[in-house]
Enzyme design. Structure first.
Site, PDB file in Angstrom:
ATOM      1  N   ARG A  33      -4.495  -8.639  -2.692  1.00 55.00           N
ATOM      2  CA  ARG A  33      -5.387  -9.380  -1.787  1.00 55.00           C
ATOM      3  C   ARG A  33      -6.425  -8.437  -1.170  1.00 55.00           C
ATOM      4  NH1 ARG A  33      -6.125 -12.880   2.917  1.00 55.00           N
ATOM      5  NH2 ARG A  33      -8.268 -12.236   3.320  1.00 55.00           N
ATOM      6  N   PHE A  66     -14.433  -7.942   5.599  1.00 57.32           N
ATOM      7  CA  PHE A  66     -14.149  -6.529   5.917  1.00 57.32           C
ATOM      8  C   PHE A  66     -13.091  -6.389   7.001  1.00 57.32           C
ATOM      9  CE2 PHE A  66     -18.295  -6.728   8.447  1.00 57.32           C
ATOM     10  CZ  PHE A  66     -17.744  -6.536   9.700  1.00 57.32           C
ATOM     11  N   TYR A 101      -1.316   9.102  11.012  1.00 54.68           N
ATOM     12  CA  TYR A 101      -0.275  10.047  10.590  1.00 54.68           C
ATOM     13  C   TYR A 101       0.993   9.322  10.209  1.00 54.68           C
ATOM     14  CZ  TYR A 101      -3.427  13.696  11.611  1.00 54.68           C
ATOM     15  OH  TYR A 101      -4.513  14.501  11.546  1.00 54.68           O
ATOM     16  N   THR A 103       7.898  -3.382  12.709  1.00 56.10           N
ATOM     17  CA  THR A 103       7.765  -1.951  12.441  1.00 56.10           C
ATOM     18  C   THR A 103       8.446  -1.115  13.514  1.00 56.10           C
ATOM     19  OG1 THR A 103       5.640  -2.427  11.440  1.00 56.10           O
ATOM     20  CG2 THR A 103       6.095  -0.137  11.966  1.00 56.10           C
ATOM     21  N   ASP A 146      24.468   3.063   4.140  1.00 60.56           N
ATOM     22  CA  ASP A 146      23.382   2.141   4.488  1.00 60.56           C
ATOM     23  C   ASP A 146      22.657   2.717   5.702  1.00 60.56           C
ATOM     24  OD1 ASP A 146      21.699  -0.176   4.842  1.00 60.56           O
ATOM     25  OD2 ASP A 146      23.206  -1.315   3.750  1.00 60.56           O
ATOM     26  N   THR A 182      19.300   6.357  11.944  1.00 63.65           N
ATOM     27  CA  THR A 182      19.937   6.609  10.653  1.00 63.65           C
ATOM     28  C   THR A 182      19.906   8.090  10.313  1.00 63.65           C
ATOM     29  OG1 THR A 182      19.238   4.429   9.900  1.00 63.65           O
ATOM     30  CG2 THR A 182      19.882   6.004   8.213  1.00 63.65           C
ATOM     31  N   LYS A 214       0.455  22.837   5.027  1.00 63.72           N
ATOM     32  CA  LYS A 214       1.151  22.037   4.023  1.00 63.72           C
ATOM     33  C   LYS A 214       0.489  22.172   2.659  1.00 63.72           C
ATOM     34  CE  LYS A 214       3.462  18.685   6.807  1.00 63.72           C
ATOM     35  NZ  LYS A 214       4.288  17.547   6.527  1.00 63.72           N
ATOM     36  N   HIS A 271      -4.703   6.472  16.238  1.00 65.52           N
ATOM     37  CA  HIS A 271      -4.677   7.770  15.579  1.00 65.52           C
ATOM     38  C   HIS A 271      -3.306   8.171  15.097  1.00 65.52           C
ATOM     39  CE1 HIS A 271      -6.579  11.073  13.799  1.00 65.52           C
ATOM     40  NE2 HIS A 271      -5.454  11.700  14.058  1.00 65.52           N
ATOM     41  N   SER A 296      13.527  -6.914  10.573  1.00 62.37           N
ATOM     42  CA  SER A 296      12.251  -6.195  10.556  1.00 62.37           C
ATOM     43  C   SER A 296      11.427  -6.595   9.345  1.00 62.37           C
ATOM     44  CB  SER A 296      12.478  -4.682  10.479  1.00 62.37           C
ATOM     45  OG  SER A 296      13.222  -4.236  11.550  1.00 62.37           O
ATOM     46  N   THR A 335       7.782  -8.611   9.225  1.00 62.13           N
ATOM     47  CA  THR A 335       6.590  -8.111   8.538  1.00 62.13           C
ATOM     48  C   THR A 335       6.029  -9.179   7.610  1.00 62.13           C
ATOM     49  OG1 THR A 335       7.641  -5.953   8.593  1.00 62.13           O
ATOM     50  CG2 THR A 335       5.694  -6.174   7.212  1.00 62.13           C
ATOM     51  N   MET A 384     -16.747  -7.166  -1.410  1.00 62.92           N
ATOM     52  CA  MET A 384     -17.720  -6.443  -0.576  1.00 62.92           C
ATOM     53  C   MET A 384     -18.606  -5.524  -1.405  1.00 62.92           C
ATOM     54  SD  MET A 384     -15.685  -5.431   2.866  1.00 62.92           S
ATOM     55  CE  MET A 384     -14.257  -4.759   2.084  1.00 62.92           C
ATOM     56  N   ASN A 420      17.424  -4.314  10.072  1.00 57.34           N
ATOM     57  CA  ASN A 420      16.541  -3.953   8.970  1.00 57.34           C
ATOM     58  C   ASN A 420      16.005  -5.208   8.284  1.00 57.34           C
ATOM     59  OD1 ASN A 420      15.300  -2.048   7.389  1.00 57.34           O
ATOM     60  ND2 ASN A 420      17.040  -1.785   6.011  1.00 57.34           N
ATOM     61  N   HIS A 474     -15.150   9.002   4.461  1.00 63.25           N
ATOM     62  CA  HIS A 474     -14.151   9.949   4.975  1.00 63.25           C
ATOM     63  C   HIS A 474     -12.770   9.317   5.080  1.00 63.25           C
ATOM     64  CE1 HIS A 474     -11.844  12.619   7.448  1.00 63.25           C
ATOM     65  NE2 HIS A 474     -11.737  11.672   8.369  1.00 63.25           N
ATOM     66  N   PHE A 475     -12.676   8.163   5.750  1.00 57.21           N
ATOM     67  CA  PHE A 475     -11.294   7.698   5.945  1.00 57.21           C
ATOM     68  C   PHE A 475     -10.673   7.102   4.687  1.00 57.21           C
ATOM     69  CE2 PHE A 475     -13.257   3.808   8.000  1.00 57.21           C
ATOM     70  CZ  PHE A 475     -12.702   2.846   7.180  1.00 57.21           C
ATOM     71  N   HIS A 476     -11.518   6.600   3.762  1.00 55.50           N
ATOM     72  CA  HIS A 476     -10.927   6.221   2.475  1.00 55.50           C
ATOM     73  C   HIS A 476     -10.472   7.463   1.711  1.00 55.50           C
ATOM     74  CE1 HIS A 476     -12.824   2.280   3.265  1.00 55.50           C
ATOM     75  NE2 HIS A 476     -11.857   1.822   2.507  1.00 55.50           N
ATOM     76  N   THR A 519      12.075  -1.071  12.885  1.00 55.67           N
ATOM     77  CA  THR A 519      12.365  -0.189  11.760  1.00 55.67           C
ATOM     78  C   THR A 519      12.325   1.266  12.194  1.00 55.67           C
ATOM     79  OG1 THR A 519      11.361  -1.748  10.258  1.00 55.67           O
ATOM     80  CG2 THR A 519      11.626   0.472   9.453  1.00 55.67           C
ATOM     81  N   ASN A 530      13.210   2.965   2.957  1.00 52.96           N
ATOM     82  CA  ASN A 530      14.414   2.154   2.901  1.00 52.96           C
ATOM     83  C   ASN A 530      15.259   2.525   1.695  1.00 52.96           C
ATOM     84  OD1 ASN A 530      15.365  -0.323   4.502  1.00 52.96           O
ATOM     85  ND2 ASN A 530      13.156  -0.375   4.770  1.00 52.96           N
ATOM     86  N   GLU A 547      -1.166   6.231  14.165  1.00 54.15           N
ATOM     87  CA  GLU A 547      -0.965   5.345  13.023  1.00 54.15           C
ATOM     88  C   GLU A 547      -1.437   5.998  11.714  1.00 54.15           C
ATOM     89  OE1 GLU A 547       0.486   2.635  12.322  1.00 54.15           O
ATOM     90  OE2 GLU A 547      -0.499   1.920  10.506  1.00 54.15           O
ATOM     91  N   TYR A 574      10.166  -4.926   0.396  1.00 52.70           N
ATOM     92  CA  TYR A 574       9.021  -4.378   1.124  1.00 52.70           C
ATOM     93  C   TYR A 574       7.917  -3.969   0.155  1.00 52.70           C
ATOM     94  CZ  TYR A 574      10.256  -3.648   6.107  1.00 52.70           C
ATOM     95  OH  TYR A 574      10.513  -3.803   7.439  1.00 52.70           O
ATOM     96  N   ASP A 607     -10.664  -8.283  -1.669  1.00 51.25           N
ATOM     97  CA  ASP A 607     -11.668  -8.187  -0.604  1.00 51.25           C
ATOM     98  C   ASP A 607     -12.637  -7.039  -0.878  1.00 51.25           C
ATOM     99  OD1 ASP A 607     -10.581 -10.294   0.791  1.00 51.25           O
ATOM    100  OD2 ASP A 607      -9.316  -9.033   2.055  1.00 51.25           O
ATOM    101  N   SER A 642       8.313  26.019   7.423  1.00 48.88           N
ATOM    102  CA  SER A 642       6.961  25.811   7.963  1.00 48.88           C
ATOM    103  C   SER A 642       6.531  24.362   7.761  1.00 48.88           C
ATOM    104  CB  SER A 642       5.974  26.764   7.296  1.00 48.88           C
ATOM    105  OG  SER A 642       5.869  26.460   5.932  1.00 48.88           O
ATOM    106  N   SER A 674       5.886  16.643  -1.388  1.00 44.08           N
ATOM    107  CA  SER A 674       6.735  17.823  -1.322  1.00 44.08           C
ATOM    108  C   SER A 674       7.912  17.702  -2.289  1.00 44.08           C
ATOM    109  CB  SER A 674       7.276  18.022   0.092  1.00 44.08           C
ATOM    110  OG  SER A 674       6.213  18.061   1.013  1.00 44.08           O
ATOM    111  N   THR A 699      -1.902  20.816   8.772  1.00 48.53           N
ATOM    112  CA  THR A 699      -2.138  20.115   7.515  1.00 48.53           C
ATOM    113  C   THR A 699      -2.500  21.112   6.419  1.00 48.53           C
ATOM    114  OG1 THR A 699      -3.064  18.415   8.947  1.00 48.53           O
ATOM    115  CG2 THR A 699      -3.258  18.065   6.603  1.00 48.53           C
TER     116      THR A 699
END
Lengths: 668, 107, 205
Positions: free
Chosen positions: A75, A107, A292, A205, A139, A215, A366, A288, A149, A153, A83, A146, A423-425, A208, A128, A290, A65, A79, A319, A303, A363
């Site tokens: 790849r 893009f 998380y 996915t 296992d 498991t 954490k 959304h 899956s 992918t 860009m 597994n 922001h999202f990057h 999995t 895994n 996704e 994986y 891209d 907590s 952690s 968040t």
């Protein structure tokens, strides 16, 4: 007749007139041939097939994986480089070197690949490898599933890759909003590649998700109650829960869009009663959670790493657990913040805006937990902890811009601008990718028996960190200056310096990636120097460090009994030598060639559906059903490793400093 | 988890109750036309909910026993998310429809 | 909070020790059914959003024949019950009775699918196929997805039936029957939601 056999496939679909694509394609094919030749030359094909491709060993599947993810990262990053270069050039009279229809595909491919085929396989590979070791299992619950899956992918990823040289990829963005993604506006195979690549990978996915949930739920070592479960496994449990609840929505969404496109139905069309806003709504119900799904595993890694290298138990373990559970549930009530501007009323927007701000609270909990874990700890500045520290600082910036975007009024100004891109990057690169890199360095010795070169790892980190700030901070500014996302060309000279800076940042990241490649090559060369004989290179706290490096095929010769949180650490502190128990024979899942075969069939199924080769799709589907039937009639799915082999391998791994490769040979 | 031993009486109870609830629902939809339609729909949803609970209890053998705790946990969490998804979608889409398409034919 | 963690902790003690392979597959299958719940939920949401978008074509009221749907519903309910009785034959390890009741389960299932196909074909022939309007797209897809599940269940049942009559009641077959039974009852449960919302309430709007 011809359409019956060839569908809509035509030799014109090979973009031979586009030098950029043809050069890339030629290079990629050459590289593939060279690798294939080298493997053949060294007589390793049958080894690869026997020991890797058909393996049901979770550690090997996990490693494959991660290999897939790293290839796709190259790849996706290529891209990004294209860009950034285009945007640094294409101002005013300069057109740049990418035509718009090509730029749009780039893009779209970049987003799809980075999220679905880089982030997902990377953390799925890590989980895994690590989860069964952390919970004291031999296992996963369903080793065969597994393997299937994983190969699904791969099939999805290969479909997306194939679109480079045959036909084209979607030009509708990674979120493929209709009506642009509908047949009328995108008649080519591009959107279909997007649909079936995602659909096949998504099914993998989903399986999995079920696999790892069971498991963790059922295969924990005796005594490992929920509040003794290592935090990484906790975050994976929550992640798999999110996968099981979110991915069915993606399945439906993709099926509906493909029905629209292939059979002419009217779910999202803008005539005959379709509703294109429904697509946006369903997409983000999956989309959304996704976010998380890819970020929670990284939180788990941070952690583990923070606790290990601070030489302290994790601050606020409980907590941390509840924060993860809270994030899981809350992630299902914030999806509208991706389309505040779609036209819902103020009360709807207010509800989702507030929910979005609320999700920042767990968040934040954490982040404070990590800081308090470090506080008064004896921090060791290894590569994994550097990634973690870089994450904590950078992620806070991203989090704050996120809360800013959660205000619907501000969002009306900033949506679809470069601010959003920044922001999202800012969430996904430090939030997820840095975590995976930390996990990669942290758990590498457990699989291969030697550590990674620290010097080059640290260089890679600094280049990534500085490169990240240079590449994305200017985009925040550009967003405030009003630059929309996805521009192939612009007429504002004020923007150009920022875009050139961003390009420089991207080049620094590129240098970071080169450092990582160098780090891996060097580490393999220096593997005797970096060899790990104790099984516990970092003075770790959890069960995976109690077994040798590399982990033998059966993981635990004796299944452990857990008495405490951070059980291995507590055992080490007590100073008691482990009791020497007699070895016994171990049952393990036997290798099966059906996984790769089903992957190949799924690829053909997707290919047939993209190109309207109905016969191929039907044959592939029948083949898949047949595979399942063959598997269900197979009664010999496990094999026994005799006690003497177990004993000999364990002794060799624990005492004699032998080559890690010899050790894994014994385990076969 | 033990394998649940069903009994004939349990299956039969489930069957009779489901049958009554189904026939009841169809006759309400067909017959009770003098009732306000909202009222009728509320009744129908209620009957469906009861029938789903009946079938969970008597056909899928879901009960309060401690070895089914995981089944109840996963089921109720799924139901919670399903309700969020459904409720949220209807609320959002209805609201967007009101604001964006008001006065236009939905077709 | 405390009681939750105690509850969870207890769970860990109960399950982490002894487990059979069979339990694991059944748990996994249950989770698959939960994901299927979400799949149907998304389809219901789609239907709910689109059910008024008739685009000048027929509405639910125009195309729904309630007595016909009632017979379909009863087919599935009887089939589900027959399956329940078959599972009791499984407990008594009475192979002949098991095969008989499973056969009845299958035949009633075939009736259900045949009736649904007939309904669909009739609609398509009269020009009201899924391409006609957003409403019909969502109607065909929601009802059809359920029908597809039932059809896959029938194929599964057929393979089980053949396996039982050839090999008898082996342990793997026993375990597969448990899963099939869950699947079949689950599909009846989904159908309760389908006939209530799509046919009874939908046809009444």
């Amino acid at each position: 007749m011809e359409t019956l056999i060839f569908g809509r496939l035509n030799y014109h679909d090979i973009p031979y007139d586009n030098p950029i694509i043809m050069a890339t394609l030629g290079g990629a094919i050459m590289l593939l041939l060279v690798v294939a030749f080298l493997v053949w030359y060294h007589g390793q094909w049958s080894y690869l097939w026997r020991e890797w491709f058909t393996s049901l060993d979770h550690k090997r599947i996990g490693t494959m994986y991660i290999v897939l993810s790293l290839i796709m990262l190259l790849r996706g990053f290529a891209d990004a480089l294209l860009m950034r270069t285009q945007q640094a050039l294409a101002e005013g009279g300069v057109a740049g070197y990418l035509p718009p229809e090509h730029y749009n595909q780039i893009f779209s491919a970049h987003g799809t690949i980075m999220i679905i085929f880089v982030a997902m396989p990377f953390f799925i590979g890590l989980m895994n490898i690590v989860v069964p070791l952390q919970i004291g299992a031999r296992d996963v619950a369903y080793p065969f599933l597994n393997s299937v899956s994983f190969w699904l992918t791969v099939a999805g990823a290969m479909l997306v890759m194939l679109s480079l040289g045959l036909g084209n990829f979607s030009h509708a963005g990674w979120s493929a909003y209709p009506p642009l993604s509908e047949k009328h506006y995108s008649p080519g195979p591009g959107v279909d590649y997007w649909i079936w690549g995602l659909q096949i990978g998504g099914v993998g996915t989903l399986m999995t998700g079920i696999n790892f949930f069971v498991t963790i739920w059922r295969l924990r070592a005796p005594g490992m109650t929920w509040m003794k479960l290592p935090i990484f496994s906790w975050t994976i449990l929550v992640t798999t829960l999110l996968i099981m609840l979110a991915f069915p929505v993606l399945t439906v969404l993709l099926a509906l869009l493909s029905l629209d496109r292939t059979l002419g139905l009217h779910f999202f069309t803008n005539h005959l009663g379709g509703n294109l806003m429904l697509f946006t709504n369903l997409f983000w119900i999956w989309g959304h959670p996704e976010v998380y799904i890819v970020i929670l595993p990284a939180f788990g890694i941070y952690s583990e790493v923070t606790a290990t290298f601070s030489r302290k138990p994790l601050f606020g373990y409980t907590s941390m657990v509840y924060a993860s559970l809270a994030i899981a549930t809350l992630s299902f009530v914030v999806w509208l913040h991706h389309f505040f501007t779609m036209g819902a009323g103020a009360n709807v927007n207010a509800f989702f805006g507030i929910a979005t701000m609320v999700i920042a609270v767990p968040t934040g909990v954490k982040v404070f937990n990590w800081i308090f874990t470090i506080y008064r700890g004896r921090l060791e500045f290894t590569t994994p902890i550097l990634w973690t520290l870089g994450f904590i600082v950078t992620f806070c910036i991203g989090g704050m811009t996120g809360v800013l975007l959660a205000v619907p009024g501000a969002d009306f100004q900033l949506h679809n601008s470069e601010f959003l891109i920044a922001h999202f990057h800012n969430m996904l690169i430090p939030g997820a990718l840095f975590g995976y890199f930390a996990g990669y360095a942290y758990w590498f010795p457990k699989i291969f028996g030697f550590r990674l070169n620290e010097t080059w790892g640290k260089r890679a980190f600094w280049l990534w960190l500085v490169g990240f700030y240079l590449a994305f901070m200017p985009l925040y500014a550009l967003g405030f200056m009003g630059m929309p996302r996805r521009l192939v060309h612009y007429d504002n000279p004020l923007w150009q310096p920022y875009l050139v800076t961003a390009l420089v940042g991207t080049l620094l990241i590129f240098a970071g990636i080169l450092c990582q490649i160098l780090q891996l090559t060097l580490s393999i060369q220096q593997r005797r120097l970096l060899q790990e004989n104790t099984g516990d290179p970092w003075n770790g706290r959890t069960l995976e460090w109690s077994i040798p490096c590399p982990a033998p095929a059966w993981n635990f010769a004796h299944l452990p009994t857990v008495h405490a949180r951070d059980d291995f650490h507590v055992t080490k502190q007590s100073g008691q030598a482990p009791p020497s128990l007699p070895y016994s024979a171990i049952l393990l899942p036997a290798a099966s060639g059906l996984g790769p075969i089903m992957g190949a069939l799924a690829f053909l199924l997707g290919f047939g559906l993209v190109w309207y080769l109905w016969w191929m799709a039907a044959v592939a589907l029948a083949g898949l059903v047949l595979c399942l039937l063959v598997r269900s009639l197979d009664d010999e799915t496990e094999f026994l490793i005799p006690a003497t082999t177990v004993e000999a391998t364990e002794r060799a791994l624990r005492r004699i400093a032998s080559s890690p490769y010899n050790a894994s040979q014994v385990s076969q | 988890m033990k394998i649940h031993h069903s009994s004939l009486s349990k299956t039969f109870t489930g069957f009779v109750l489901s049958l009554i609830l189904t026939l009841g629902a169809f006759s309400i939809a067909r017959g009770w036309t003098d009732l306000a339609s909202t009222m009728r729909h509320v009744l129908l949803v209620l009957l469906a909910l009861i029938q789903i609970l009946v079938q969970l209890r008597y056909f899928l053998h879901l009960d309060g026993s401690p070895d089914q705790r995981w089944k109840r946990w996963t089921l109720w969490y799924t139901v919670l998310i399903a309700l969020l998804l459904l409720g949220g979608t209807l609320w959002i889409m209805h609201n967007a429809q009101m604001h964006m398409m008001a006065g236009m034919e939905s077709s | 909070m405390k009681s939750l963690s105690q509850d969870l902790g207890k769970n860990g003690n109960d399950y982490a020790t002894e487990d059979t392979h069979e339990d694991l597959t059944l748990l996994g299958f249950w989770l698959y059914l939960m994901t299927d719940c979400l799949l149907f939920c998304a389809l219901f949401a789609t239907w709910a959003v689109l059910h008024n978008n008739t685009a000048g074509g027929p509405s639910a009221h125009d195309i729904i024949d309630l007595p016909y749907v009632l017979i379909e519903t009863l087919c599935l309910l009887f089939s589900s019950t027959a399956n329940g009785i078959a599972m009791m034959a499984l407990q008594r390890r009475n192979t002949r009775s098991l095969l008989g009741w499973l056969g009845l389960t299958g035949i009633l299932g075939v009736f259900f699918v045949a009736m649904e196909l007939h309904e669909f074909l009739h609609l398509i022939e009269s020009g009201n196929g899924p391409q006609r309007s957003g409403f019909l797209s969502s109607f065909f897809t929601l009802v059809g997805t359920h029908g597809l599940h039932v059809s896959i269940g029938l194929l599964w049942l057929l393979t089980l039936w053949v396996q039982i009559s050839r090999k008898g009641l082996t342990a793997p077959i026993h375990s597969r029957l448990q899963r099939f039974s869950l699947f079949w009852h689950f599909l009846d449960l989904v159908w309760v939601a389908v006939f209530t919302f799509v046919y009874l309430i939908g046809g009444d709007l």
